[in-house]
Design a protein around this motif. Structure first.
Motif, PDB file in Angstrom:
ATOM      1  N   HIS A  28     -35.634   1.851   1.419  1.00 22.61           N
ATOM      2  CA  HIS A  28     -34.890   1.218   2.355  1.00 22.61           C
ATOM      3  C   HIS A  28     -34.323   2.491   3.103  1.00 22.61           C
ATOM      4  O   HIS A  28     -34.279   3.467   2.740  1.00 22.61           O
ATOM      5  CB  HIS A  28     -33.669   0.533   1.464  1.00 22.61           C
ATOM      6  CG  HIS A  28     -33.916  -0.514   0.495  1.00 22.61           C
ATOM      7  ND1 HIS A  28     -34.826  -1.470   1.067  1.00 22.61           N
ATOM      8  CD2 HIS A  28     -33.760  -0.873  -0.803  1.00 22.61           C
ATOM      9  CE1 HIS A  28     -35.126  -2.306   0.001  1.00 22.61           C
ATOM     10  NE2 HIS A  28     -34.242  -1.938  -0.976  1.00 22.61           N
ATOM     11  N   ILE A  76     -41.788  -4.806   4.392  1.00 16.73           N
ATOM     12  CA  ILE A  76     -41.636  -5.335   3.277  1.00 16.73           C
ATOM     13  C   ILE A  76     -40.171  -4.788   2.577  1.00 16.73           C
ATOM     14  O   ILE A  76     -40.047  -4.925   1.303  1.00 16.73           O
ATOM     15  CB  ILE A  76     -42.630  -5.584   2.168  1.00 16.73           C
ATOM     16  CG1 ILE A  76     -42.998  -3.913   1.870  1.00 16.73           C
ATOM     17  CG2 ILE A  76     -43.745  -5.918   2.975  1.00 16.73           C
ATOM     18  CD1 ILE A  76     -44.023  -4.204   0.451  1.00 16.73           C
ATOM     19  N   SER A  77     -39.494  -4.002   3.362  1.00 16.75           N
ATOM     20  CA  SER A  77     -38.187  -3.336   2.651  1.00 16.75           C
ATOM     21  C   SER A  77     -37.160  -4.229   3.225  1.00 16.75           C
ATOM     22  O   SER A  77     -37.192  -5.104   3.931  1.00 16.75           O
ATOM     23  CB  SER A  77     -38.044  -1.879   3.215  1.00 16.75           C
ATOM     24  OG  SER A  77     -37.569  -1.938   4.623  1.00 16.75           O
ATOM     25  N   GLY A  78     -35.876  -3.892   2.488  1.00 15.32           N
ATOM     26  CA  GLY A  78     -34.882  -4.625   2.882  1.00 15.32           C
ATOM     27  C   GLY A  78     -34.047  -4.321   4.153  1.00 15.32           C
ATOM     28  O   GLY A  78     -32.911  -5.273   4.566  1.00 15.32           O
ATOM     29  N   TYR A  85     -26.336  -1.928   0.532  1.00 15.74           N
ATOM     30  CA  TYR A  85     -27.351  -1.005   0.455  1.00 15.74           C
ATOM     31  C   TYR A  85     -27.074   0.379   0.518  1.00 15.74           C
ATOM     32  O   TYR A  85     -27.718   1.299   0.326  1.00 15.74           O
ATOM     33  CB  TYR A  85     -28.627  -1.295   1.609  1.00 15.74           C
ATOM     34  CG  TYR A  85     -29.472  -2.684   1.297  1.00 15.74           C
ATOM     35  CD1 TYR A  85     -30.761  -2.277   0.699  1.00 15.74           C
ATOM     36  CD2 TYR A  85     -28.976  -3.824   1.445  1.00 15.74           C
ATOM     37  CE1 TYR A  85     -31.584  -3.366   0.559  1.00 15.74           C
ATOM     38  CE2 TYR A  85     -29.845  -5.054   1.222  1.00 15.74           C
ATOM     39  CZ  TYR A  85     -30.997  -4.660   0.881  1.00 15.74           C
ATOM     40  OH  TYR A  85     -32.093  -5.653   0.380  1.00 15.74           O
ATOM     41  N   GLY A 145     -37.185 -10.268  -0.230  1.00 17.54           N
ATOM     42  CA  GLY A 145     -37.177  -9.528  -1.248  1.00 17.54           C
ATOM     43  C   GLY A 145     -37.884 -10.225  -2.556  1.00 17.54           C
ATOM     44  O   GLY A 145     -38.171 -11.462  -2.381  1.00 17.54           O
ATOM     45  N   SER A 167     -37.212  -9.131 -13.966  1.00 20.33           N
ATOM     46  CA  SER A 167     -38.346  -8.480 -13.537  1.00 20.33           C
ATOM     47  C   SER A 167     -39.024  -7.381 -14.177  1.00 20.33           C
ATOM     48  O   SER A 167     -38.446  -6.816 -15.017  1.00 20.33           O
ATOM     49  CB  SER A 167     -37.909  -7.611 -12.193  1.00 20.33           C
ATOM     50  OG  SER A 167     -38.965  -6.795 -11.658  1.00 20.33           O
ATOM     51  N   GLY A 168     -40.235  -7.381 -14.127  1.00 18.21           N
ATOM     52  CA  GLY A 168     -41.205  -6.298 -14.757  1.00 18.21           C
ATOM     53  C   GLY A 168     -40.836  -5.036 -13.914  1.00 18.21           C
ATOM     54  O   GLY A 168     -40.208  -5.060 -12.821  1.00 18.21           O
ATOM     55  N   GLY A 210     -41.297  -3.630 -10.198  1.00 18.49           N
ATOM     56  CA  GLY A 210     -40.430  -3.848  -9.144  1.00 18.49           C
ATOM     57  C   GLY A 210     -39.695  -2.657  -8.512  1.00 18.49           C
ATOM     58  O   GLY A 210     -38.944  -2.846  -7.808  1.00 18.49           O
ATOM     59  N   ALA A 211     -39.592  -1.749  -9.698  1.00 19.14           N
ATOM     60  CA  ALA A 211     -38.941  -0.320  -9.203  1.00 19.14           C
ATOM     61  C   ALA A 211     -39.552   0.543  -8.590  1.00 19.14           C
ATOM     62  O   ALA A 211     -38.997   1.583  -8.041  1.00 19.14           O
ATOM     63  CB  ALA A 211     -38.145   0.151 -10.652  1.00 19.14           C
ATOM     64  N   TYR A 256     -28.976  -5.326 -15.371  1.00 14.99           N
ATOM     65  CA  TYR A 256     -28.582  -4.099 -14.493  1.00 14.99           C
ATOM     66  C   TYR A 256     -28.180  -4.592 -13.042  1.00 14.99           C
ATOM     67  O   TYR A 256     -28.173  -5.666 -12.904  1.00 14.99           O
ATOM     68  CB  TYR A 256     -29.706  -3.094 -14.289  1.00 14.99           C
ATOM     69  CG  TYR A 256     -30.991  -3.665 -13.401  1.00 14.99           C
ATOM     70  CD1 TYR A 256     -31.829  -4.609 -14.049  1.00 14.99           C
ATOM     71  CD2 TYR A 256     -30.965  -3.340 -11.802  1.00 14.99           C
ATOM     72  CE1 TYR A 256     -32.897  -5.051 -13.005  1.00 14.99           C
ATOM     73  CE2 TYR A 256     -32.104  -3.708 -11.308  1.00 14.99           C
ATOM     74  CZ  TYR A 256     -32.924  -4.657 -11.701  1.00 14.99           C
ATOM     75  OH  TYR A 256     -34.013  -5.257 -11.186  1.00 14.99           O
ATOM     76  N   LYS A 257     -27.261  -3.561 -12.312  1.00 14.75           N
ATOM     77  CA  LYS A 257     -26.612  -3.768 -11.025  1.00 14.75           C
ATOM     78  C   LYS A 257     -25.962  -5.105 -11.196  1.00 14.75           C
ATOM     79  O   LYS A 257     -25.861  -6.158 -10.250  1.00 14.75           O
ATOM     80  CB  LYS A 257     -27.725  -3.949 -10.048  1.00 14.75           C
ATOM     81  CG  LYS A 257     -28.347  -2.587  -9.665  1.00 14.75           C
ATOM     82  CD  LYS A 257     -29.275  -2.729  -8.502  1.00 14.75           C
ATOM     83  CE  LYS A 257     -30.089  -1.798  -8.199  1.00 14.75           C
ATOM     84  NZ  LYS A 257     -31.069  -1.995  -7.159  1.00 14.75           N
ATOM     85  N   HIS A 266     -26.237  -6.439  -6.945  1.00 13.55           N
ATOM     86  CA  HIS A 266     -27.445  -6.514  -6.620  1.00 13.55           C
ATOM     87  C   HIS A 266     -27.737  -6.700  -5.235  1.00 13.55           C
ATOM     88  O   HIS A 266     -27.239  -7.730  -4.765  1.00 13.55           O
ATOM     89  CB  HIS A 266     -28.538  -7.243  -7.641  1.00 13.55           C
ATOM     90  CG  HIS A 266     -29.763  -7.017  -7.525  1.00 13.55           C
ATOM     91  ND1 HIS A 266     -30.543  -7.098  -6.230  1.00 13.55           N
ATOM     92  CD2 HIS A 266     -30.546  -5.966  -8.169  1.00 13.55           C
ATOM     93  CE1 HIS A 266     -31.996  -6.727  -6.557  1.00 13.55           C
ATOM     94  NE2 HIS A 266     -31.822  -5.998  -7.817  1.00 13.55           N
TER      95      HIS A 266
HETATM   96  C1  LIG Z   1     -37.012  -3.829 -11.304  1.00 10.29           C
HETATM   97  C2  LIG Z   1     -36.499  -3.166 -10.032  1.00 10.29           C
HETATM   98  O1  LIG Z   1     -35.785  -2.384 -10.082  1.00 10.29           O
HETATM   99  N1  LIG Z   1     -36.246  -4.061  -8.925  1.00 10.29           N
HETATM  100  C3  LIG Z   1     -35.668  -3.554  -7.692  1.00 10.29           C
HETATM  101  C4  LIG Z   1     -36.422  -4.506  -6.759  1.00 10.29           C
HETATM  102  C5  LIG Z   1     -36.218  -3.652  -5.434  1.00 10.29           C
HETATM  103  C6  LIG Z   1     -36.994  -4.508  -4.298  1.00 10.29           C
HETATM  104  O2  LIG Z   1     -38.156  -4.853  -4.604  1.00 10.29           O
HETATM  105  O3  LIG Z   1     -36.284  -4.217  -3.316  1.00 10.29           O
HETATM  106  P1  LIG Z   1     -36.388  -5.184  -2.126  1.00 10.29           P
HETATM  107  O4  LIG Z   1     -37.037  -6.429  -2.614  1.00 10.29           O
HETATM  108  O5  LIG Z   1     -34.685  -5.394  -1.880  1.00 10.29           O
HETATM  109  O6  LIG Z   1     -37.133  -4.742  -1.002  1.00 10.29           O
HETATM  110  C7  LIG Z   1     -34.412  -3.671  -7.961  1.00 10.29           C
HETATM  111  O7  LIG Z   1     -33.595  -4.392  -8.456  1.00 10.29           O
HETATM  112  O8  LIG Z   1     -33.735  -2.988  -6.977  1.00 10.29           O
END
Ligand SMILES: CC(=O)N[C@@H](CCC(=O)OP(=O)(O)O)C(=O)O
Ligand SMILES: NC(=O)C1=CN([C@@H]2O[C@H](COP(=O)(O)OP(=O)(O)OC[C@H]3O[C@@H](n4cnc5c(N)ncnc54)[C@H](OP(=O)(O)O)[C@@H]3O)[C@@H](O)[C@H]2O)C=CC1
Length: 349
Positions: free
Chosen positions: A81, A101-103, A117, A152, A182-183, A186-187, A207-208, A212
């Motif tokens: 991001h 594909i980013s946010g 963000y 996302g 999520s697996g 995703g991170a 988390y978060k 989120h």
């Molecule tokens: C497991 C894990 O950490 N997942 C990420 C997903 C991030 C992601 O894919 O970010 P965008 O879809 O926003 O681009 C998270 O929860 O932030």
């Protein structure tokens, strides 16, 4: 012979980028002409990803808009991001098509983006130009456009699970709770304590919570579909598996409906859409059943005791939740069949 569309990938050394490579290598209408890295230009991509040995022999290019303009027609951004905020406008000004594909361009309001963000928002002119590419819901808007903001991963699973109900007006807009898991892919590929093997193996955690960044993205799309403000509770969890998202969603309906009516609503809404599969009554999807594929599988059950509806929606986070949907958006953008290059079966077991 028709000329292939030339594609460049910024962030090609990350998980989203390398999945784009896998998918685009198999796409009949596309040729990868540049894989790009901000930190390893000059190195062969296969150095960091030996599974690409003798398949993609290219060396990484630097992030250079003029170079990209000379080599590509379309650019995928699989970057952290904040990168696309600055880079996408320059690529668009250079006449390139962009799929991000980013946010950075998913939220219409710069203020909301900054709140969730913690990054500086994009130029409003380009925010307005970006089309939110949730293919089965807003896909008509993608056709012929040059700038797509790919949804996302959690929003893709959760929104596809809710879209027919939200669009029908049947849903109580204050009642939605989504509990998503999520697996660890995703991170991303970067290392952190959260995804350290001995921290996440045989572990399962939230988390978060209430923080989120995907919460406003889901609410924005649901509010648009429902024609009224939707706020929801959204909780994310990390599971010790590599790929996959499972979102369990609980909603109340505005007035009583039968499960058969709800199933018929979903059937009609997704009619003709190859990548959404509704499970039969009493059956619920598992992440492994969509592994490595562009499918989103959905199961649902109406609890006659509470009147609440439970929806279970699964995707592969790096395919339908990122690279696969990005390719589907490219197909829609170009007027090709949306399944071009994506019609493969999930990997099982
Ligand atoms: C497991 C894990 O950490 N997942 C990420 C997903 C991030 C992601 O894919 O970010 P965008 O879809 O926003 O681009 C998270 O929860 O932030
Ligand atoms: N993983 C997933 O399941 C999903 C990810 N996304 C989103 O996709 C994007 C990429 O995620 P993911 O692939 O997982 O992340 P990774 O951390 O695996 O990869 C990100 C890549 O971006 C590159 N990069 C870092 N800084 C810059 C920069 N300043 N300019 C250009 N490139 C840069 C890095 O490569 P290098 O140093 O070589 O440049 C890195 O390999 C993120 O915005 C993420 O939120 C969206 C949906 C799902």
């Amino acid at each position: 012979m028709t000329t292939k569309l030339r594609a460049a990938i910024v962030g090609s050394t990350g998980y989203g980028g390398v999945e784009l490579i896998r998918l685009l290598l198999a796409h009949p209408n596309v040729e990868i002409t540049s894989v790009i890295s901000s930190s390893s230009a000059g190195a062969p991509i296969a150095d960091g990803y030996p599974h690409l040995n003798q398949i993609l022999t290219d060396r990484l290019d630097a992030v250079d808009v003029e170079l990209i303009r000379g080599k590509a027609d379309v650019v995928f951004l699989a970057t952290p991001h904040g990168v696309s905020t600055e880079l996408s406008p320059k690529l668009l000004d250079a006449g390139l098509k962009v799929i991000d594909i980013s946010g950075d361009f998913r939220l219409q309001s710069g203020d909301v983006y900054e709140t969730w963000y913690k990054h500086k928002p994009a130029d409003p002119e380009y925010l307005k130009r970006a089309v939110y590419g949730l293919c089965e819901v807003f896909g008509e808007e993608v056709r012929g456009k040059d700038f797509i903001s790919n949804p996302g991963c959690y929003p893709t699973a959760t929104l596809l699970g809710l879209a027919p109900l939200a669009a029908s007006g049947w849903i109580d807009p204050k009642s939605i709770i989504a509990d998503a898991k999520s697996g660890v892919s995703g991170a991303g590929r970067g290392l952190s304590l959260l995804v350290h093997y001995s921290e996440i193996n045989e572990n399962f955690l939230a988390y978060k919570v209430n923080k989120h960044q995907h919460t406003p993205e889901i609410e924005q799309a649901l509010s648009r579909l429902a024609g009224e403000e939707v706020v929801m509770t959204f909780t994310t969890h990390l599971v010790p598996m590599t790929r996959g998202i499972l979102s369990t969603i609980y909603v109340n309906l505005k007035s009583p409906r039968s499960e058969d009516d709800i199933r018929e609503l979903y059937r009609q809404y997704y009619e003709g859409r190859k990548f959404v599969r509704l499970r039969e009554k009493g059956k619920y999807p598992a992440t492994k059943e969509v592994w490595g594929s562009n499918y989103c599988d959905i199961g649902l059950s109406l609890d006659s005791r509470t009147g609440r509806l439970t929806i279970v929606s699964v995707i592969d986070n790096v395919v339908k939740g990122a690279a696969g949907q990005a390719v589907q958006n490219l197909n829609l953008m170009m007027g090709w069949d949306e399944a071009t290059g994506l019609a493969f079966t999930p990997v099982y077991p």
